[in-house]
Structure formats: C-alpha cells, structure tokens
Scaffold this motif. Structure first.
Motif, PDB file in Angstrom:
ATOM      1  N   PRO A 131      56.187  39.164  46.300  1.00 18.34           N
ATOM      2  CA  PRO A 131      56.361  37.834  45.705  1.00 18.34           C
ATOM      3  C   PRO A 131      55.126  36.948  45.853  1.00 18.34           C
ATOM      4  O   PRO A 131      54.833  36.140  44.973  1.00 18.34           O
ATOM      5  CB  PRO A 131      57.546  37.236  46.472  1.00 18.34           C
ATOM      6  CG  PRO A 131      58.229  38.376  47.104  1.00 18.34           C
ATOM      7  CD  PRO A 131      57.189  39.408  47.333  1.00 18.34           C
ATOM      8  N   THR A 132      54.382  37.126  46.927  1.00 19.01           N
ATOM      9  CA  THR A 132      53.168  36.338  47.125  1.00 19.01           C
ATOM     10  C   THR A 132      52.131  36.663  46.054  1.00 19.01           C
ATOM     11  O   THR A 132      51.519  35.764  45.481  1.00 19.01           O
ATOM     12  CB  THR A 132      52.586  36.608  48.526  1.00 19.01           C
ATOM     13  OG1 THR A 132      53.579  36.321  49.497  1.00 19.01           O
ATOM     14  CG2 THR A 132      51.361  35.781  48.795  1.00 19.01           C
ATOM     15  N   LEU A 133      51.944  37.946  45.768  1.00 18.38           N
ATOM     16  CA  LEU A 133      51.000  38.324  44.722  1.00 18.38           C
ATOM     17  C   LEU A 133      51.478  37.872  43.351  1.00 18.38           C
ATOM     18  O   LEU A 133      50.667  37.520  42.491  1.00 18.38           O
ATOM     19  CB  LEU A 133      50.779  39.836  44.747  1.00 18.38           C
ATOM     20  CG  LEU A 133      50.007  40.368  45.946  1.00 18.38           C
ATOM     21  CD1 LEU A 133      49.901  41.879  45.882  1.00 18.38           C
ATOM     22  CD2 LEU A 133      48.641  39.746  46.039  1.00 18.38           C
ATOM     23  N   PHE A 134      52.788  37.859  43.134  1.00 21.25           N
ATOM     24  CA  PHE A 134      53.335  37.375  41.872  1.00 21.25           C
ATOM     25  C   PHE A 134      53.000  35.894  41.676  1.00 21.25           C
ATOM     26  O   PHE A 134      52.577  35.474  40.595  1.00 21.25           O
ATOM     27  CB  PHE A 134      54.849  37.597  41.849  1.00 21.25           C
ATOM     28  CG  PHE A 134      55.525  37.064  40.626  1.00 21.25           C
ATOM     29  CD1 PHE A 134      55.298  37.631  39.392  1.00 21.25           C
ATOM     30  CD2 PHE A 134      56.376  35.981  40.719  1.00 21.25           C
ATOM     31  CE1 PHE A 134      55.920  37.132  38.267  1.00 21.25           C
ATOM     32  CE2 PHE A 134      57.004  35.470  39.608  1.00 21.25           C
ATOM     33  CZ  PHE A 134      56.776  36.054  38.366  1.00 21.25           C
ATOM     34  N   ILE A 135      53.156  35.091  42.718  1.00 24.08           N
ATOM     35  CA  ILE A 135      52.829  33.663  42.643  1.00 24.08           C
ATOM     36  C   ILE A 135      51.327  33.478  42.411  1.00 24.08           C
ATOM     37  O   ILE A 135      50.914  32.630  41.613  1.00 24.08           O
ATOM     38  CB  ILE A 135      53.267  32.938  43.937  1.00 24.08           C
ATOM     39  CG1 ILE A 135      54.779  32.834  43.988  1.00 24.08           C
ATOM     40  CG2 ILE A 135      52.644  31.558  44.056  1.00 24.08           C
ATOM     41  CD1 ILE A 135      55.368  31.867  42.997  1.00 24.08           C
ATOM     42  N   LEU A 136      50.490  34.268  43.079  1.00 25.99           N
ATOM     43  CA  LEU A 136      49.047  34.152  42.889  1.00 25.99           C
ATOM     44  C   LEU A 136      48.632  34.551  41.475  1.00 25.99           C
ATOM     45  O   LEU A 136      47.737  33.935  40.886  1.00 25.99           O
ATOM     46  CB  LEU A 136      48.314  35.002  43.923  1.00 25.99           C
ATOM     47  CG  LEU A 136      48.389  34.505  45.358  1.00 25.99           C
ATOM     48  CD1 LEU A 136      47.713  35.496  46.307  1.00 25.99           C
ATOM     49  CD2 LEU A 136      47.765  33.137  45.483  1.00 25.99           C
ATOM     50  N   LEU A 137      49.268  35.567  40.908  1.00 25.24           N
ATOM     51  CA  LEU A 137      48.957  35.950  39.525  1.00 25.24           C
ATOM     52  C   LEU A 137      49.388  34.866  38.547  1.00 25.24           C
ATOM     53  O   LEU A 137      48.683  34.599  37.564  1.00 25.24           O
ATOM     54  CB  LEU A 137      49.645  37.273  39.184  1.00 25.24           C
ATOM     55  CG  LEU A 137      49.009  38.526  39.788  1.00 25.24           C
ATOM     56  CD1 LEU A 137      49.854  39.758  39.484  1.00 25.24           C
ATOM     57  CD2 LEU A 137      47.594  38.708  39.275  1.00 25.24           C
ATOM     58  N   LEU A 138      50.531  34.250  38.788  1.00 24.39           N
ATOM     59  CA  LEU A 138      50.956  33.146  37.932  1.00 24.39           C
ATOM     60  C   LEU A 138      50.006  31.957  38.025  1.00 24.39           C
ATOM     61  O   LEU A 138      49.710  31.302  37.033  1.00 24.39           O
ATOM     62  CB  LEU A 138      52.370  32.696  38.291  1.00 24.39           C
ATOM     63  CG  LEU A 138      53.514  33.554  37.783  1.00 24.39           C
ATOM     64  CD1 LEU A 138      54.836  32.991  38.258  1.00 24.39           C
ATOM     65  CD2 LEU A 138      53.501  33.655  36.273  1.00 24.39           C
ATOM     66  N   ALA A 139      49.522  31.693  39.213  1.00 21.42           N
ATOM     67  CA  ALA A 139      48.598  30.568  39.392  1.00 21.42           C
ATOM     68  C   ALA A 139      47.255  30.839  38.710  1.00 21.42           C
ATOM     69  O   ALA A 139      46.649  29.939  38.133  1.00 21.42           O
ATOM     70  CB  ALA A 139      48.375  30.314  40.878  1.00 21.42           C
ATOM     71  N   ASN A 140      46.803  32.090  38.751  1.00 24.99           N
ATOM     72  CA  ASN A 140      45.539  32.420  38.112  1.00 24.99           C
ATOM     73  C   ASN A 140      45.635  32.479  36.597  1.00 24.99           C
ATOM     74  O   ASN A 140      44.639  32.309  35.903  1.00 24.99           O
ATOM     75  CB  ASN A 140      44.994  33.741  38.636  1.00 24.99           C
ATOM     76  CG  ASN A 140      44.393  33.601  40.010  1.00 24.99           C
ATOM     77  OD1 ASN A 140      43.980  32.523  40.402  1.00 24.99           O
ATOM     78  ND2 ASN A 140      44.347  34.695  40.755  1.00 24.99           N
ATOM     79  N   SER A 141      46.828  32.753  36.072  1.00 22.48           N
ATOM     80  CA  SER A 141      46.982  32.833  34.629  1.00 22.48           C
ATOM     81  C   SER A 141      47.110  31.451  33.991  1.00 22.48           C
ATOM     82  O   SER A 141      47.066  31.328  32.786  1.00 22.48           O
ATOM     83  CB  SER A 141      48.202  33.684  34.264  1.00 22.48           C
ATOM     84  OG  SER A 141      49.388  33.033  34.652  1.00 22.48           O
ATOM     85  N   GLY A 142      47.306  30.428  34.779  1.00 22.77           N
ATOM     86  CA  GLY A 142      47.378  29.077  34.271  1.00 22.77           C
ATOM     87  C   GLY A 142      48.776  28.612  33.933  1.00 22.77           C
ATOM     88  O   GLY A 142      48.961  27.565  33.307  1.00 22.77           O
ATOM     89  N   LEU A 143      49.789  29.340  34.330  1.00 20.48           N
ATOM     90  CA  LEU A 143      51.175  28.929  34.061  1.00 20.48           C
ATOM     91  C   LEU A 143      51.672  27.942  35.082  1.00 20.48           C
ATOM     92  O   LEU A 143      51.375  27.903  36.169  1.00 20.48           O
ATOM     93  CB  LEU A 143      52.108  30.142  34.030  1.00 20.48           C
ATOM     94  CG  LEU A 143      51.853  31.094  32.865  1.00 20.48           C
ATOM     95  CD1 LEU A 143      52.770  32.292  33.008  1.00 20.48           C
ATOM     96  CD2 LEU A 143      52.097  30.434  31.547  1.00 20.48           C
TER      97      LEU A 143
END
Length: 157
Positions: free
Chosen positions: A145-157
């Motif tokens: 879940p931590t990597l999921f949140i980081l990917l969402l933050a990097n994608s700009g969502l």
C-alpha cells in the motif's frame, strides 16, 4: 507515567524504528480513506507483523532487509495466468487484491530464503533461515500500500 515520560518513550521508539514509521504513515492514510473492513484488518495485521517480527529481530534499521524486500517485491509480481489459475483453484474471485498481495508476499519470502545467509553475521544461527523470510513476508504486505500511495503521488492524482 508523566507526559515527559510518554514523550521520551515515543522518541525512543521512533529513533529505533523510523523506517517502519515511514512505511506506516501512508498505510494510515489508506485506512482513513477506505472504509472496507477487509482492507482495515489487512493493513493492521501487516503493520503488526512488521512491528513484532522486524523490530523484535532487531532489523528495524537494517538497510539490507529493506533493499532485499524491495527487490523481492519487484521480482515476485505474479503473472495474469498465475492469478487466474490460483483464483480458480482456490475459488476466491471476490478477494482478488488480497490474493495478489499474498502471492507477492509468499513468493518474496521464498526468494529471500537464500539471501538470509548474508544475515548470519548479524543474527547468528540457523534461525536466520526462518527470521529473514518471515520479516520479508510482512514487510512486503505492508510496503505494497505504501508503494501504491507513492505511485499515485508521482502520477499527479
């Protein structure tokens, strides 16, 4: 216990397990946003496993365990054929995301087994062959879940 005592014990905990605290913060964001009881217990059990095993075995500030976990996580992502076969065999189509996380964690723990020999100097003894895969299993469950949140933050969502 006074307020100063609580503050001192909290500082000692954070100082001794600050990487686990960094992993736990995005997971707490997910807990606040999602009201599914399955996700709630999944995240709580994975964090509890991390706190019990990683902290209990003295690996909370060991960078090799985190790098081994990340490498095993990236290498253990299941293929779509593997997922379909296991969903059909276990009859758990309704819990696909939990099965996906469990498969990654289990494969990562198996991949970490030969690399646990590198931790013999730090931990000593053949119990390392059990301790390192167990730590990797729970770290992978909590890091997903931590990597999921980081990917969402990097994608700009």
């Amino acid at each position: 216990m006074t307020l100063e005592g609580v503050d001192a014990s909290a500082r000692a905990f954070i100082r001794g397990a600050w990487p686990l605290c960094l992993i736990a913060m995005p997971n707490m964001l997910i807990l606040a946003a999602i009201h599914d009881p399955h996700v709630f217990f999944f995240i709580l059990y994975s964090l509890a496993g991390c706190m019990i095993f990683v902290r209990g075995f003295g690996l909370a500030t060991s960078w090799p365990i985190y790098s081994l976990t990340l490498a095993a996580f990236l290498a253990g992502i299941p293929s779509s054929n593997e997922m379909k076969l296991l969903e059909h065999m276990l009859n758990v189509e309704h819990m696909r995301e939990f099965l996906w996380a469990f498969i990654i964690a289990f494969k990562s723990a198996l991949m970490a087994l030969p690399f646990s020999l590198f931790f013999f100097d730090h931990m000593g003894g053949y119990a390392t062959l059990l301790k390192i895969p167990l730590c990797v299993f729970f770290l992978v469950l909590s890091i997903e879940p931590t990597l999921f949140i980081l990917l969402l933050a990097n994608s700009g969502l």
